[in-house]
Write an enzyme that holds these catalytic residues in place. Structure first.
Site, PDB file in Angstrom:
ATOM      1  N   ASP A 184      -6.537  -9.695  -1.693  1.00  0.00           N
ATOM      2  CA  ASP A 184      -7.230  -9.967  -0.440  1.00  0.00           C
ATOM      3  C   ASP A 184      -8.243 -11.101  -0.565  1.00  0.00           C
ATOM      4  OD1 ASP A 184      -5.768  -7.770   0.482  1.00  0.00           O
ATOM      5  OD2 ASP A 184      -7.347  -6.383  -0.106  1.00  0.00           O
ATOM      6  N   GLU A 201       1.273  -8.354  10.802  1.00  0.00           N
ATOM      7  CA  GLU A 201       1.258  -7.035  10.183  1.00  0.00           C
ATOM      8  C   GLU A 201      -0.179  -6.570   9.958  1.00  0.00           C
ATOM      9  OE1 GLU A 201       3.958  -5.277   9.324  1.00  0.00           O
ATOM     10  OE2 GLU A 201       3.066  -3.662   8.156  1.00  0.00           O
TER      11      GLU A 201
HETATM   12  O1  FUB Z   1      -6.027  -4.372  -0.268  1.00  0.00           O
HETATM   13  C1  FUB Z   1      -6.036  -3.299   0.644  1.00  0.00           C
HETATM   14  C2  FUB Z   1      -5.252  -3.664   1.857  1.00  0.00           C
HETATM   15  O2  FUB Z   1      -3.966  -4.119   1.484  1.00  0.00           O
HETATM   16  C3  FUB Z   1      -5.821  -4.794   2.644  1.00  0.00           C
HETATM   17  O3  FUB Z   1      -6.872  -4.423   3.456  1.00  0.00           O
HETATM   18  C4  FUB Z   1      -4.604  -5.260   3.351  1.00  0.00           C
HETATM   19  O4  FUB Z   1      -4.729  -6.487   3.953  1.00  0.00           O
HETATM   20  C5  FUB Z   1      -3.613  -5.242   2.238  1.00  0.00           C
HETATM   21  O5  FUB Z   1      -3.708  -6.362   1.444  1.00  0.00           O
END
Ligand code: FUB
Length: 670
Positions: free
Chosen positions: A38, A207
């Protein structure tokens, strides 16, 4: 803690055979000492800060306690700043958070403060919090002591906040997992909002993981595209609130991955997209997909992106192993944190008792690569800050690969404690010009020592090198004209002495190169020698060919540059100021003591090439769980057809079962 390879791999000797045949990773993923995901880049002053989420080493599903920070000034060497906020003691920034889902963050700056927006669990829902700091590196404190957004209409999916401040000062916060996507207008204080939370219809492949930005009057929204595997999709609009027009993929999903998450930013005149793959937890080839299951051990990658004339973004291939090119070079004569790393094998980082971070869990045969190090005319000694609770070991300094030319070896003895620090030093020879520098660690078994910082010394150092006395002898001959496009050559025209010293030759850039830290003009002397070659002065990193710098005439004190970028006031001693034909400005570059400001760092012309790909990392550590490259150079006979068949079959099975579950505030979402 050791990093575990996937169980499926260690359980299969056939897999192990194949593992040894995977091509080596190079500089993408950009962080190897931890699993990071992220990515949220933010530029502040001359530095790109990268805020990340953090998958624990033993994660299978989402096991995420905190947010990390890294920074760079050259896009390839990344400095680890450690944990900057979290949801669990001892880093529990948000006291109201009641779970371990420290998900996708973003930090933005406004009016001298830095606002960190995060999703975190509360009461079985994911909500958005905000913390604030006076510095990009923290400490961050919860700004309001409660969630900023807890939207009853979101289905408990207030995740992945992204913020952009429009030119008129209005800040917009987007967030949400599909469906739906939301936005709200933040107030000037950045920690409250006004008006309704607006729910948008799904856009294209949206998504999750929105990323909002504007460029040349157009608005962009990127996102992680339809699961799974997730690529990066995007839309454009004339305004920050839409309507949004779906434009396709910045990058398509790939069978080697499950998730993705964009962070897009402009830095030093180029644009970059960050995201992640799984290449460290699961080294891959193009033909071997990610195995099934919930494998959240992710690693951030970066690529350069561009814009077409109509503002659309030409699609990129899947993450390369080389990543983005280096901007400039790294100055080895400035004390550098050991946790400034382009690539590493094995070792980890930790909080250091002397401040910042140190490199730890260093074992025999592991290494750190620092990319594009400019030794200029040469280093003669090296010192390192180290501590060892054991018997120490050695730091070998090698050029261009972990088995490359050995230019020095420093011995580290036990210091009586893992945080009992001492400075060791050793001689260096043969380190000149620009190379990738490898610190290769050797010694006995187990953890050898900890490593806090390092520094080289020698004539190549523009601060102490021999090239520095520009100026005193620098008579600017009569009638000297200024270099085309350069700075004024007042000394030249007046025929007077260059009283300020100056002519900081090293400040010039090499052909096709870039300015380094020093920039060009001398502080006290205004470069009377006429030293600013065409293209200007700034150390901003812009590549500035030296085409005009060659026309300084009649300039005994002025500038003379060659295509290689050498610039030297004839009257001044400039032995260090020579630039090689490859385009690397010389060390001395600089003016010096005589009044000229040292162009420390001189110029960092980048005419020469630096190999982008690690050569021949060792393949002996396939089972190592500390990251880095666990492979040998190429596919070879060890990858038997039988073992490949086994892997292929498992891969197909895995693909069939790889679907993500809908998000909840529980620890497992995929
Ligand atoms: O890393 C946790 C979650 O997975 C994030 O908030 C989403 O965007 C995905 O990457």
């Amino acid at each position: 803690m050791k990093r575990a390879l996937l169980v499926i791999l260690s359980a299969s000797s056939a897999m192990a055979t194949v593992l040894s045949s995977w091509a080596c990773l190079a500089d993408n993923p950009i962080i190897q000492t931890k699993f990071t995901a992220d990515p949220a880049p933010m530029v502040y002053e001359d530095t790109l800060y990268l805020y990340t989420s953090h998958d624990e080493d033993n994660a299978t599903g989402f096991t995420m306690y905190n947010w990390m920070l890294y920074s760079t000034t050259d896009m390839v060497n990344w400095t680890d700043h450690g944990i900057i906020a979290g949801v669990r003691d001892p880093h529990k920034t948000f006291k109201w958070a009641d779970g371990n889902n420290a998900w996708a963050p973003q930090t933005v700056s406004r009016d001298g403060k830095f606002y960190l927006y995060i999703p975190a669990p509360k009461g079985g829902r994911m909500v958005i919090g905000v913390a604030v700091s006076d510095k990009p590196t923290g400490p961050f404190v919860d700004a309001i002591g409660a969630p900023l957004v807890d939207d009853p209409n979101s289905g408990g999916n207030d995740i992945d906040p992204t913020v952009w401040i429009a030119d008129d000062g209005q800040a917009y916060l987007y967030f949400g997992h599909q469906p739906p996507l939301f936005y709200v207008k933040l107030n000037q204080d950045m920690v409250s909002y006004s008006g309704d939370i607006v729910k948008l219809d799904r856009i294209g492949t949206y998504e999750e993981g929105p990323w909002l930005w504007a460029f040349e009057g157009r608005w962009y929204l990127g996102w992680a595209s339809t699961c799974c595997p997730e690529g990066i999709g995007y839309a454009m609009s004339d305004q920050p609130t839409g309507p949004w027009t779906f434009k396709g993929s910045v990058m398509d999903g790939d069978s080697r991955s499950s998730g993705n998450h964009p962070g897009i930013v402009e830095y030093k005149g180029s644009w970059y997209v960050f995201g992640f793959n799984y290449a460290i937890s699961y080294p891959q080839t193009t033909t071997q997909p990610l195995p099934g299951g919930h494998t959240e051990q992710r690693s951030i990658c970066v690529e350069k992106l561009s814009y077409a004339a109509d503002g659309t973004i030409p699609k990129l291939p899947w993450w390369t192993t080389t990543g983005a090119p280096q901007i400039g070079t790294l100055d080895p004569y400035v004390q550098t944190e050991a946790e400034t790393i382009a690539f590493s094998k094995g070792l980890k980082t930790e909080t250091c008792s002397e401040g910042g971070m140190d490199v730890t869990a260093i074992e025999n045969g592991e290494y750190i690569k620092v990319k594009g190090v400019d030794f200029r005319s040469g280093a003669t000694s090296f010192k390192a800050r180290v501590a060892s609770a054991a018997n120490g070991g050695k730091i070998e300094m090698r050029l261009d690969s972990q088995t490359g030319t050995l230019v020095g070896t420093c011995t580290v003895a036990g210091t009586g404690g893992a945080q009992t620090w001492t400075t060791v030093s050793c001689d260096v020879s043969g380190a000149t010009e620009v190379h990738d520098l490898y610190f290769v660690f050797t010694g006995g078994s187990g953890s050898l020592f900890n490593f806090n910082w390092w520094k080289f010394d020698g004539p190549g150092d523009p601060g102490t090198g021999t090239g520095g006395t520009g100026g005193t002898g620098g008579i600017a001959g009569s009638g000297g004209t200024q270099p085309t496009g350069g700075a004024s050559n007042t000394g030249g025209t007046s025929g007077g002495l260059v009283t300020g010293g100056a002519g900081p030759a090293g400040g010039a850039e090499a052909t096709g190169g870039r300015f380094g830290r020093g920039g060009s003009s001398a502080a006290a002397g205004t470069a009377d020698g006429g030293m600013v070659p065409s293209g200007g002065t700034g150390p901003t990193g812009g590549a500035v060919p030296l085409t005009g710098g060659t026309t300084a005439t009649n300039d005994t004190g002025g500038v003379v540059s060659s295509s290689g970028g050498a610039v030297s006031p004839a009257g001044g001693s400039m032995s260090g100021g020579v630039t090689t034909s490859g385009g690397w400005p010389g060390a001395g570059g600089a003016s010096t003591s005589a009044g000229g400001a040292p162009a420390s760092g001189g110029a960092a012309g980048r005419g020469g090439g630096v190999p982008d790909v690690d050569a021949g990392t060792t393949g002996t550590d396939a089972s190592s769980d500390k990251g880095g490259c666990a492979c040998v150079a190429a596919v070879g006979p060890s990858a038997s057809s039988d073992s490949l068949a086994v892997l292929g079959a498992l891969g197909l099975l895995a693909l069939g079962s790889r679907r993500r579950r809908p998000p909840t505030a529980s620890a497992s979402r995929r």
